[in-house]
Each structure stands twice: as structure tokens, then as C-alpha cells.
Scaffold this active site. Sequence first.
Site: not given
Length: 350
Positions: A56-60
Site C-alpha cells: 500500500t502507498d503512502k497514507g493508504v
Amino acid sequence: MAYSGKGYHGMQRNVGSSQFKTIEDELVKSLVKSGCIPENHGTDMKKMSFQRCARTDKGVSAAGQVVSLKLWLIDDIMEKINGQLPSQIRVLGLKRVTGGFNSKNKCDARTYSYMLPTLAFAHKDQEKQDDGYRLSKETLERVNKLFTCYKGTHNFHNFTSQKAARDPSARRYIMEMFCEEPFIRQGMEFAVIKVKGQSFMMHQIRKMIGLVIAVVKGYASDGILERSWGEEKVDIPKAPGLGLVLEKVHFEKYNKRFGSDGLHEPLDWADEEEKILAFKEEHIYPTIIQTEREEQSMVNWLGTLHIHDFEATASGAQNSKVGPQVGLMRKWCKVVEPTVFSTTIVGITG
């Protein structure tokens, strides 16, 4: 496991770099402190055969992520691991799997959700664009007709970056996609979009949602979906990352083969559903709502839609009027059966 991604630079650990904190940094640290793995496994994750289902990406955030690894089965293991984790990261369950199990490669489907304020669907010329907006039944039906068009196998090269139009790995199979009934939190109306697919490329889901929003708001014609699956380059807006959540990962083939063999448990979420719902209500949904109210990421992004040139690469007469919506929907909204292609499936964990 479940986590709120706010304040973290994604799931995957960057060994040797302490500049950007990730979910795996916290998890590995807790495994060492709780005595589940030796310290040298924390610095070399290959030694414990560590694999995450999805990066999962940044902030997800994630409500149902799965990781696979080798560890010592100490007493009260989950309590000790969670005791070393911050409250926004939780291990929900632990199951023994087959030898050589790899959570990324054995995952055969992923479900994501995307929570957004419904004002994202307000037409740019006709309706109020503030907290007082309420999604009508007709608009929700239109949104779901558009999302249904994603079902089946399509070429999603326009929905990610650095993918050639004829790259076989750009073809992805979507099982379902729909928007649920809206609800009100803190005076603002929200809705949750669900999408289940075999696998997803970087930014694919955010662009799928961004394009439907552009159509519903009146910036692009319905026909842009069909055009986006062709070989020409199409300008597709990417919705903000704030509302994206990894809901759960699926191991249907594994469960069919090993789930009832008497030695292994099925890898499903039946025992964790209540804990997942409680975690989302306490850590994920409030963070999304509060951050949207404070930073207005969706509202600010909506203000950029007008700069996209949705017809720039259209073939034929670009200025001609599009025919009746219903007839157009019948023409291009077709479901294609899944095809088998050679690619690495990237997944999620739960």
C-alpha cells in the site's frame, strides 16, 4: 492485520533507511521486542521468508492485509505483538499455512474500498458543490452504471504510469465495482466505493474512480471509458489517495485445496469481521473524515478537473456531439471474460 496509513510512507519497509517510517518498520520492531523473531531477522527479512500481500502507498490504510513469515510461536503471541505496536496498527489473527507459502503469490483477488464525500458527484454546472449536497437516487444509479463498465478484462495501460499500450501485464480482470448507499458524518455526506479484482497496478483504482467522477460531473463524455482501453494515450485524472483502503485479500484457490484438509485452516475473514469493523470505525473512517475536513483534498482535487483535456486524443471528429447516453452505454459497456496472461500478481494482506 489492519492499520491506519496516516503518517506512514506506505507498507513496505526500506531497510537501511530511517528517513521514511513504514508500517513494516513498526511490525518488525514489535516482532523482535516480543521475542517472535531473532534480532538479525529484523535486519534481513529474507531470513524469516517475509512477504506482504500488497504494498500500500503512502497514507493508504488497510482493514485486511496479510503477511507471511516464519516466527516462534510463543505464548500469548498476538497480545505480545500488539502490545509493542501503536494503536493504529493491529494484528487481527494468526494461522499456520503450508510450507513455502507466499502471501503475495497465493493471493488470487483483492478488494479495495474508497471513501469520498458525495459532493464529488455533483454536476459542475447544475448543483451545489458544498457540504449541503446530497446524492440523488438517479445520480447513484448513473455512477454504478459507469462502474459496472469496468467489469471484465480490459487494457488499463492508461490507468497507471510507464505501461506500454501493448504490454500484456496492463490487462487486468475486475470482478465487481459499485458505490454503496451514502451516509452522513459530521454534517457531510459520504459514500464508499468497493472494487474487487485479481490484481491492480499503481494508481489504477484512483484513476478508475477519477475518470468516473469526471464523467458524472460533466467534464468528459461517457465514451471516454471505451477510448481509455484502446491503444491511444488518454488523459485520466487521479483521485486523491486519502480515502483508499485495502479491505481484504482473498485466497480462494488455496482454501479450496488446503482449507479443509484437516491440517490447515482456510484463509478467510470470518473470525475477524467484528474486529475489522471496530478498527475501521475507530481508526480509519474518523481519520479520513477529519483529514478531508481539515485539508479538503477531494475539494481541492475537484478544482483541477477543468485543466484536463479529455478529448485531446480522441479519433475522428472531436467536436461532434455524443449520441444519447443510453444508446452509448449499450454500445461500449460490455463485460469481457478473464484471460490468462503472464504477470506477477501484487496483493494485499489481512
